[in-house]
Design a protein around this motif. Sequence first.
Motif, PDB file in Angstrom:
ATOM      1  N   VAL A  53       0.840  -1.296  -0.130  1.00  0.00           N
ATOM      2  CA  VAL A  53       0.075   0.007  -0.099  1.00  0.00           C
ATOM      3  C   VAL A  53       0.761   1.308   0.032  1.00  0.00           C
ATOM      4  CG1 VAL A  53      -1.721  -1.148   1.240  1.00  0.00           C
ATOM      5  CG2 VAL A  53      -0.237   0.081   2.611  1.00  0.00           C
ATOM      6  N   ALA A  54       2.198   1.115   0.307  1.00  0.00           N
ATOM      7  CA  ALA A  54       2.914   2.312   0.158  1.00  0.00           C
ATOM      8  C   ALA A  54       3.124   2.727  -1.131  1.00  0.00           C
ATOM      9  CB  ALA A  54       4.284   2.074   0.494  1.00  0.00           C
ATOM     10  N   MET A  98       4.559  -6.894   8.198  1.00  0.00           N
ATOM     11  CA  MET A  98       4.667  -5.516   8.649  1.00  0.00           C
ATOM     12  C   MET A  98       3.346  -5.064   8.921  1.00  0.00           C
ATOM     13  SD  MET A  98       7.524  -4.207   5.932  1.00  0.00           S
ATOM     14  CE  MET A  98       7.929  -2.966   6.931  1.00  0.00           C
ATOM     15  N   ASP A  99       2.758  -3.851   8.508  1.00  0.00           N
ATOM     16  CA  ASP A  99       1.470  -3.501   8.799  1.00  0.00           C
ATOM     17  C   ASP A  99       0.243  -4.171   8.215  1.00  0.00           C
ATOM     18  OD1 ASP A  99       1.240  -2.676   6.026  1.00  0.00           O
ATOM     19  OD2 ASP A  99       1.625  -0.563   6.281  1.00  0.00           O
ATOM     20  N   ALA A 120      -1.597  -4.248   5.820  1.00  0.00           N
ATOM     21  CA  ALA A 120      -2.921  -3.344   5.304  1.00  0.00           C
ATOM     22  C   ALA A 120      -3.486  -3.758   4.216  1.00  0.00           C
ATOM     23  CB  ALA A 120      -2.488  -1.739   5.392  1.00  0.00           C
ATOM     24  N   GLY A 131       9.088  -8.461   8.781  1.00  0.00           N
ATOM     25  CA  GLY A 131       9.256  -7.256   9.508  1.00  0.00           C
ATOM     26  C   GLY A 131       9.804  -7.469  10.872  1.00  0.00           C
ATOM     27  N   ALA A 151       8.325  -4.366  16.680  1.00  0.00           N
ATOM     28  CA  ALA A 151       6.819  -4.231  16.953  1.00  0.00           C
ATOM     29  C   ALA A 151       5.968  -5.091  15.966  1.00  0.00           C
ATOM     30  CB  ALA A 151       6.317  -2.811  17.449  1.00  0.00           C
ATOM     31  N   ALA A 152       6.658  -5.741  14.996  1.00  0.00           N
ATOM     32  CA  ALA A 152       5.755  -6.615  13.866  1.00  0.00           C
ATOM     33  C   ALA A 152       5.613  -7.925  14.689  1.00  0.00           C
ATOM     34  CB  ALA A 152       6.611  -6.695  12.592  1.00  0.00           C
ATOM     35  N   ILE A 181       2.487 -10.983  14.449  1.00  0.00           N
ATOM     36  CA  ILE A 181       1.309 -10.416  14.933  1.00  0.00           C
ATOM     37  C   ILE A 181       0.451  -9.123  14.880  1.00  0.00           C
ATOM     38  CG2 ILE A 181       0.583 -10.139  17.607  1.00  0.00           C
ATOM     39  CD1 ILE A 181       2.526 -11.903  18.545  1.00  0.00           C
ATOM     40  N   ALA A 182       1.610  -8.134  14.396  1.00  0.00           N
ATOM     41  CA  ALA A 182       0.736  -7.010  14.049  1.00  0.00           C
ATOM     42  C   ALA A 182       0.010  -7.057  12.782  1.00  0.00           C
ATOM     43  CB  ALA A 182       1.830  -5.903  13.595  1.00  0.00           C
ATOM     44  N   LEU A 186      -1.440 -10.046  11.671  1.00  0.00           N
ATOM     45  CA  LEU A 186      -2.686 -10.685  12.037  1.00  0.00           C
ATOM     46  C   LEU A 186      -3.454  -9.928  12.629  1.00  0.00           C
ATOM     47  CD1 LEU A 186      -3.454 -13.580  12.710  1.00  0.00           C
ATOM     48  CD2 LEU A 186      -2.419 -13.559  14.654  1.00  0.00           C
ATOM     49  N   LEU A 187      -3.267  -9.060  13.528  1.00  0.00           N
ATOM     50  CA  LEU A 187      -4.290  -8.235  14.235  1.00  0.00           C
ATOM     51  C   LEU A 187      -4.964  -7.081  13.235  1.00  0.00           C
ATOM     52  CD1 LEU A 187      -2.597  -7.422  17.839  1.00  0.00           C
ATOM     53  CD2 LEU A 187      -4.309  -9.177  16.993  1.00  0.00           C
ATOM     54  N   THR A 188      -3.839  -6.388  12.373  1.00  0.00           N
ATOM     55  CA  THR A 188      -4.523  -5.788  11.284  1.00  0.00           C
ATOM     56  C   THR A 188      -5.666  -6.464  10.489  1.00  0.00           C
ATOM     57  OG1 THR A 188      -2.520  -4.804  11.180  1.00  0.00           O
ATOM     58  CG2 THR A 188      -3.813  -4.162   9.515  1.00  0.00           C
ATOM     59  N   ASP A 223      -8.340  -1.576  12.014  1.00  0.00           N
ATOM     60  CA  ASP A 223      -7.281  -2.020  11.526  1.00  0.00           C
ATOM     61  C   ASP A 223      -6.140  -1.044  11.387  1.00  0.00           C
ATOM     62  OD1 ASP A 223      -7.973  -0.507   9.037  1.00  0.00           O
ATOM     63  OD2 ASP A 223      -8.587  -2.201   8.111  1.00  0.00           O
ATOM     64  N   ALA A 242      -5.086   0.828   9.204  1.00  0.00           N
ATOM     65  CA  ALA A 242      -4.382   1.015   7.826  1.00  0.00           C
ATOM     66  C   ALA A 242      -4.309   2.254   7.019  1.00  0.00           C
ATOM     67  CB  ALA A 242      -5.124  -0.129   6.859  1.00  0.00           C
ATOM     68  N   GLY A 249       1.813   7.185   1.781  1.00  0.00           N
ATOM     69  CA  GLY A 249       2.355   6.887   0.468  1.00  0.00           C
ATOM     70  C   GLY A 249       1.848   7.857  -0.568  1.00  0.00           C
ATOM     71  N   LEU A 254      -0.089  -1.078  16.470  1.00  0.00           N
ATOM     72  CA  LEU A 254       0.759  -1.879  16.092  1.00  0.00           C
ATOM     73  C   LEU A 254       0.829  -1.812  14.538  1.00  0.00           C
ATOM     74  CD1 LEU A 254       0.650  -5.221  18.055  1.00  0.00           C
ATOM     75  CD2 LEU A 254       2.055  -3.442  18.170  1.00  0.00           C
ATOM     76  N   THR A 255      -0.166  -1.701  13.948  1.00  0.00           N
ATOM     77  CA  THR A 255      -0.351  -1.424  12.188  1.00  0.00           C
ATOM     78  C   THR A 255       0.783  -0.098  11.888  1.00  0.00           C
ATOM     79  OG1 THR A 255      -2.484  -2.359  12.324  1.00  0.00           O
ATOM     80  CG2 THR A 255      -1.838  -1.027  10.358  1.00  0.00           C
ATOM     81  N   ASN A 308       4.219  -0.287  12.336  1.00  0.00           N
ATOM     82  CA  ASN A 308       4.580  -1.267  11.295  1.00  0.00           C
ATOM     83  C   ASN A 308       4.439  -0.705   9.797  1.00  0.00           C
ATOM     84  OD1 ASN A 308       6.030  -3.692  12.593  1.00  0.00           O
ATOM     85  ND2 ASN A 308       4.184  -3.349  13.813  1.00  0.00           N
ATOM     86  N   SER A 350       5.054   2.527   4.653  1.00  0.00           N
ATOM     87  CA  SER A 350       5.262   3.881   4.171  1.00  0.00           C
ATOM     88  C   SER A 350       6.296   4.630   4.991  1.00  0.00           C
ATOM     89  CB  SER A 350       4.163   4.534   3.987  1.00  0.00           C
ATOM     90  OG  SER A 350       3.184   3.826   3.238  1.00  0.00           O
ATOM     91  N   TYR A 394      14.852  -2.487   1.556  1.00  0.00           N
ATOM     92  CA  TYR A 394      14.885  -3.283   3.014  1.00  0.00           C
ATOM     93  C   TYR A 394      15.492  -4.577   2.559  1.00  0.00           C
ATOM     94  CZ  TYR A 394      13.284  -5.172   7.471  1.00  0.00           C
ATOM     95  OH  TYR A 394      13.290  -6.112   8.867  1.00  0.00           O
ATOM     96  N   ASN A 441       8.874   2.504  15.104  1.00  0.00           N
ATOM     97  CA  ASN A 441       9.091   0.914  15.640  1.00  0.00           C
ATOM     98  C   ASN A 441      10.693   0.826  16.039  1.00  0.00           C
ATOM     99  OD1 ASN A 441       8.789  -1.544  15.622  1.00  0.00           O
ATOM    100  ND2 ASN A 441       8.607  -2.174  13.717  1.00  0.00           N
TER     101      ASN A 441
END
Lengths: 222, 222, 222, 222, 222, 222, 222, 222
Positions: B130-131, B155-156, B158, B179, B182-183, B187-188, B190-192, D156, D158, D165, D191-192, D195, D198, E28, E205
């Motif tokens: 998404v960047a 990473m995020d 998203a 990542g 805090a990735a 888990i990050a 996954l939660l997103t 999320d 996001a 971006g 967390l999103t 991480n 962008s 990265y 992060n």
Amino acid sequence: MAEPDPVTAYADLDLGRAARRGYPEAIYCEGKSVEQVAGIAAALRAHPEVTTLFTRASAEHAQAIQLELPDAAYDVTARLLAWPPQLPKPSGGLVVVVAAGTSDQPVAREAQLTAAYLGRSTELIMDVGVAGLHRILARLDLLREARVIVVAAGMDGALPSVVAGLVSAPVVALPTSVGYGAAFGGIAALLTMLNSCSPGVSVVNIDNGYGAGHLAAQIAAP
Amino acid sequence: MAEPDPVTAYADLDLGRAARRGYPEAIYCEGKSVEQVAGIAAALRAHPEVTTLFTRASAEHAQAIQLELPDAAYDVTARLLAWPPQLPKPSGGLVVVVAAGTSDQPVAREAQLTAAYLGRSTELIMDVGVAGLHRILARLDLLREARVIVVAAGMDGALPSVVAGLVSAPVVALPTSVGYGAAFGGIAALLTMLNSCSPGVSVVNIDNGYGAGHLAAQIAAP
Amino acid sequence: MAEPDPVTAYADLDLGRAARRGYPEAIYCEGKSVEQVAGIAAALRAHPEVTTLFTRASAEHAQAIQLELPDAAYDVTARLLAWPPQLPKPSGGLVVVVAAGTSDQPVAREAQLTAAYLGRSTELIMDVGVAGLHRILARLDLLREARVIVVAAGMDGALPSVVAGLVSAPVVALPTSVGYGAAFGGIAALLTMLNSCSPGVSVVNIDNGYGAGHLAAQIAAP
Amino acid sequence: MAEPDPVTAYADLDLGRAARRGYPEAIYCEGKSVEQVAGIAAALRAHPEVTTLFTRASAEHAQAIQLELPDAAYDVTARLLAWPPQLPKPSGGLVVVVAAGTSDQPVAREAQLTAAYLGRSTELIMDVGVAGLHRILARLDLLREARVIVVAAGMDGALPSVVAGLVSAPVVALPTSVGYGAAFGGIAALLTMLNSCSPGVSVVNIDNGYGAGHLAAQIAAP
Amino acid sequence: MAEPDPVTAYADLDLGRAARRGYPEAIYCEGKSVEQVAGIAAALRAHPEVTTLFTRASAEHAQAIQLELPDAAYDVTARLLAWPPQLPKPSGGLVVVVAAGTSDQPVAREAQLTAAYLGRSTELIMDVGVAGLHRILARLDLLREARVIVVAAGMDGALPSVVAGLVSAPVVALPTSVGYGAAFGGIAALLTMLNSCSPGVSVVNIDNGYGAGHLAAQIAAP
Amino acid sequence: MAEPDPVTAYADLDLGRAARRGYPEAIYCEGKSVEQVAGIAAALRAHPEVTTLFTRASAEHAQAIQLELPDAAYDVTARLLAWPPQLPKPSGGLVVVVAAGTSDQPVAREAQLTAAYLGRSTELIMDVGVAGLHRILARLDLLREARVIVVAAGMDGALPSVVAGLVSAPVVALPTSVGYGAAFGGIAALLTMLNSCSPGVSVVNIDNGYGAGHLAAQIAAP
Amino acid sequence: MAEPDPVTAYADLDLGRAARRGYPEAIYCEGKSVEQVAGIAAALRAHPEVTTLFTRASAEHAQAIQLELPDAAYDVTARLLAWPPQLPKPSGGLVVVVAAGTSDQPVAREAQLTAAYLGRSTELIMDVGVAGLHRILARLDLLREARVIVVAAGMDGALPSVVAGLVSAPVVALPTSVGYGAAFGGIAALLTMLNSCSPGVSVVNIDNGYGAGHLAAQIAAP
Amino acid sequence: MAEPDPVTAYADLDLGRAARRGYPEAIYCEGKSVEQVAGIAAALRAHPEVTTLFTRASAEHAQAIQLELPDAAYDVTARLLAWPPQLPKPSGGLVVVVAAGTSDQPVAREAQLTAAYLGRSTELIMDVGVAGLHRILARLDLLREARVIVVAAGMDGALPSVVAGLVSAPVVALPTSVGYGAAFGGIAALLTMLNSCSPGVSVVNIDNGYGAGHLAAQIAAP
């Protein structure tokens, strides 16, 4: 402030979504004020061509919505309103919703109603947790008719693994916040489901009956 | 102990699963010794009527399997072996696998190959995070042809939310451990994904390319 | 430092424990240096009247112990040594150990051997996870003969709930670190087991085969 | 205790801060008693040369403050009071505040008002979450005028990645506690954002509209 | 597979980003294979008009990059390569990077170099943790010249709060994984910084020196 | 880079600390390169009037330090070096260090040596965990002579609660990372100690023997 | 049940503790019913030779206690009752209690009163958080008179590190639940304190003013 | 909806469980509506041959149950109802329930009553936490008569380790949510118990008195 904010001050209604994605719009009520939800309901009155679901609606939310849209259908258990209230004629495959315990009923019913308003035929199976396997085994015939199965469970969240091992249809695992202590409000069930040893299981957010029902309707689409 | 354990001492092969559930058997190699995996491969030699996938196979596992089943196909990136090696003729809908970044490639390829071995036609879209939104928007036509979309992201995490907002097909979100900090090893992401604001998203375990591909094949089944 | 520390500088051997609690002493090797473990083994040589178990012994630990106690029995899979090596004559009820998958074998065998060295007759059932229910249902007769059942499982950890629903004996749930991603090294299985919807389940630490076997021996004591 | 404590018994007002750091003092009301907040308000009456913000003020706090400082301006949604109530003449660059959903409004408004009281011109964009990308893309022109953008989002989280971006300005990501289940009160969004794939994104505490607005004002300072 | 994959099989280089966002592209490296990084470096050779940073490059990554781009500049401590290697002429405000301890040096230098390659003048202040306040107080003059300050700290992460209380510039808090035990790989420092009692602090992060430097360059842009 | 960085490039030695706080300087080696530690050691050579401790020194660190400061004393178990090597003449009260198990020895010895180098007389009691209460009860006389007691324990971390209930001296609880599974690298022990039902217990970081010893020396100061 | 349970049915009063450990008995009221607390108060009436503290007493608890022990002293802020109400004549060293913010007052006062009832002279310093360093630096003289310092702080919890760096006395860090979002009810402050980069800091449980005061009294004992 | 749902719409009563597993059925009331619990009670009226326990029953639940089953026995502290109300004649071994503190009483009593209704003789020992070891040591004789011991404790959860070290019977550790701050609602006690350094301890969910009592009854079965 004498006048309420116009709806455009806090919401950008996505009325094109039904056209774009093929499914109704939904308004998530939790976290919105009664005034905001009422404002959205009023703005929708001019758009009966789009079915709208109001999810997680408290009694106060529901009252305010029905003031603006008097014929909106309200299911107290599922905390769901639909307007216009008519269910569409079902198409696509069968969606079966399974609830491990009695306390999972509200979330399971939210899933079932959502799938039904998105145009699927649905069945609900209640109280068939793994502590008494004979209960779920007795329903194998219905389970095997499904194009997709939503399985709601709290506590140990073990039921989706067992169901997925018995059928060839995909399983949408729906963790609920039922439980206490190390259930951590549904985290234990969520983790169990993410780690299912049966392939064919994916997971939605804790208590997200709407999301599970929506996804099931997409999977079972014609 | 002069003799190795017979395979029945540590594994109860579920050869009936293909018949029962309609999909191939899979052997998860991580956590099994090379000897155990070799023993299982040897036992399968007599069952070429069942396609078997060996997932998460290290180089040592792969070598041992190919000693027993010399024509097994091995994809190094996906760490996956298939035996017999022939892909089935595709049926059902199209499975599109999307990877947010280059580092998500191994997991995405495991999902793609799994879906292909379960009988679906597949496409892979790489490095469209998404960047730089223009990259995913440029692939909208292909995305809208899919019966189901697997979206792998670390990473995020998203990307699944964005993709789900653009299509009517269900999205299987596949968090990866790509990542740092805090990735938290995925888990990050996954939660997103569990909290996606777009309906139509469900989630599998972190790095579970096999599970995502299996589920996608079930959703896109004829 | 020319001389090694005497054993009394780092360990206070509890030789009275067998008398006091009725069960053998155990030395947890992980985190102890090879020199320390060897020193303890040497000190025990004078006490053959007490059976001692060395748990979580690496190859180096084992070699050092067998240098001091040449006839000590070593099980590589369970990483367990026993000295004197003779199993006691069984008494009390039957301990059945069940492992959900092949990868749970080391922990399950540690539980089985521990219970056997504490004086119980034992049986081991391997690879009967809930993804294929017919496998565990096929062993119901043996399960119902048990005075206590240890159930080892990683990943979703669902097997103890299913087993406990089928029998009247108490179940000791033994989570293992088998899995990846959101298995969190056994936490997911641990939580599943703590939240079992079947009564009659209690839980020990992740990968604690020794503890599960010890407890099972106590429960099945004459 | 007949007499209330003098303000010096519980607070050491930092009236020099405006001089030292160039920005107004702020009183965080949550966790302070109504009496304490009233005492602070009374002590400030003698210092109209310093603008003071009272943040997270409940209705009771607000009433007590306005008893002492009757012309203090109170924004109910943002739970913010300012005294003296006049906004400074704007200087520096434009601060744009973006809110993903209607429920993020209180936090977004707290950020906007804080930046405005610290001397910046501000704009607010509401309800442009990533589930409908066309909404944020329609506001690109305004986003690209900003010297800094605050992006508030729950669930999320996001949106900041997507916004960053699209622009060259720095983005202050403001996670909100909007959501349920695995949103964990804003942790998922936090967390999103940490991480974000962008570059150009940094994060403040969950629901910390005041902090985001303060930081934005500093970044956009002349 | 005789031929390596073409770069388009795993990466979609965003060469338009410099034009679109005004800042260089970054690769990265962690999680990418040496072959992939080499392929990207080769593809960039035709684009010297764009400065590219390779971050988190191991020695193997660096060697492969310098084979393709021999004059790329490599900073071992920061694990950063830049190509073309020339620093741009500085513009905008001063970026000061502060490191609490010696062990935070690699991350701090990554931040400093990133800001420098993005066109800012920079200064680095090392080893001024809060256990000896006189050290940071001795650098107040330089701190107050900064347009933005990056503060890197592990362990208790307390330094950004202290610095932000002393200046009017915004502070980018950069938690590092320095520490042990309940430092949890930087989580403790991250939380400290998110909860800073000084306004004007935002957080990136853990160990994200690149992100902190990038953001600082944006904040200090002309 | 032909020349190594001067020590001032990465460290700001706080030689005034002994004067200011009354206790020696300490260099935490973990996370510092061998070159950096050697540079610091070299810089200290000119300051024999200050005792310096090097903590968490690996074998490589130790070798490099002893090259610069040949008479530095090195304790391998505690991973601690002291220079100048002479212990000060003890003053103040007695510091007793208690270790629950053999595996806690390194951390306990680090605490003991630190307290000794800070000028206290010390005693060490090993392997007296609560599984055999008679062991700690046998040492009551020595415990009651202490001005302060450091209690190191991993796994269940229960020993500090028990000790604190038996004496009137303050107890410094020192959690260790000894254990596995749900010990979570010392978190379980840390939480046990923070929740001690006996008053008089405070806690330092996991494995922080240096910190516990330093604090004990301060508490027992004359 | 017509009759209330006798106190022996739910409590085993440890009246020997003052003799054994030299400090008063304390009754933790939270989690006990009003009836139970009243029963304990009644039972204590016969033991005026022992000072008893009732901690975390709600208004209802306090009323019930004062019905049984009418002259018990009640501090509303600290939620603490003492009976008999007389403070002992101070002995030993000075205990200084420092609170970072106004909201930390209740916990700080609980610590101060506990230390005072255990026989120490005490001082309280309020609202000297690190956002304005000049405030704590202005109190250095008093801080340096202390035999031990209790530092209460919520949010970033940074104050104990700063204070410990300025004095030679031991610091008892007392995290409070003041804050929101990622403060996690005091966990952020707790972690900051456990990871203090200043030696000489140990930590008690979140909001445990009683424990901090008790420990301080032990440290400052004659 | 004029008519209430029939009980079969939300519950599938497992009346065969007593036959199948040999123990009474239990209805977990929390999370069920008063109407649902009443419906279940009404349906059970025809089955007095099965003893049913209603656990976690609020006052409202209890009232509704007793309207349908007037002679049901209700224990307010344990929130437990039993119908038919008669305790069975005890058989098997003795179950001893130990509670560390007064606040653990409700959970301990739930365990005791459950074991009693499952047919065991029981004893309860209250308020014998490890802060005063003499209290538990005084009850050694009774502890050593037990076939199984349930130990309930909150806060540091240290009591089960101590008890298990003193007896040869198995210990069921029952963590309670008693405590505050870093007790995390019972997680600290749960972890302590899972990491017990004494073999012979297993753990049930936080506050799961029913589960502990049920398991104890199974262990002590004739």
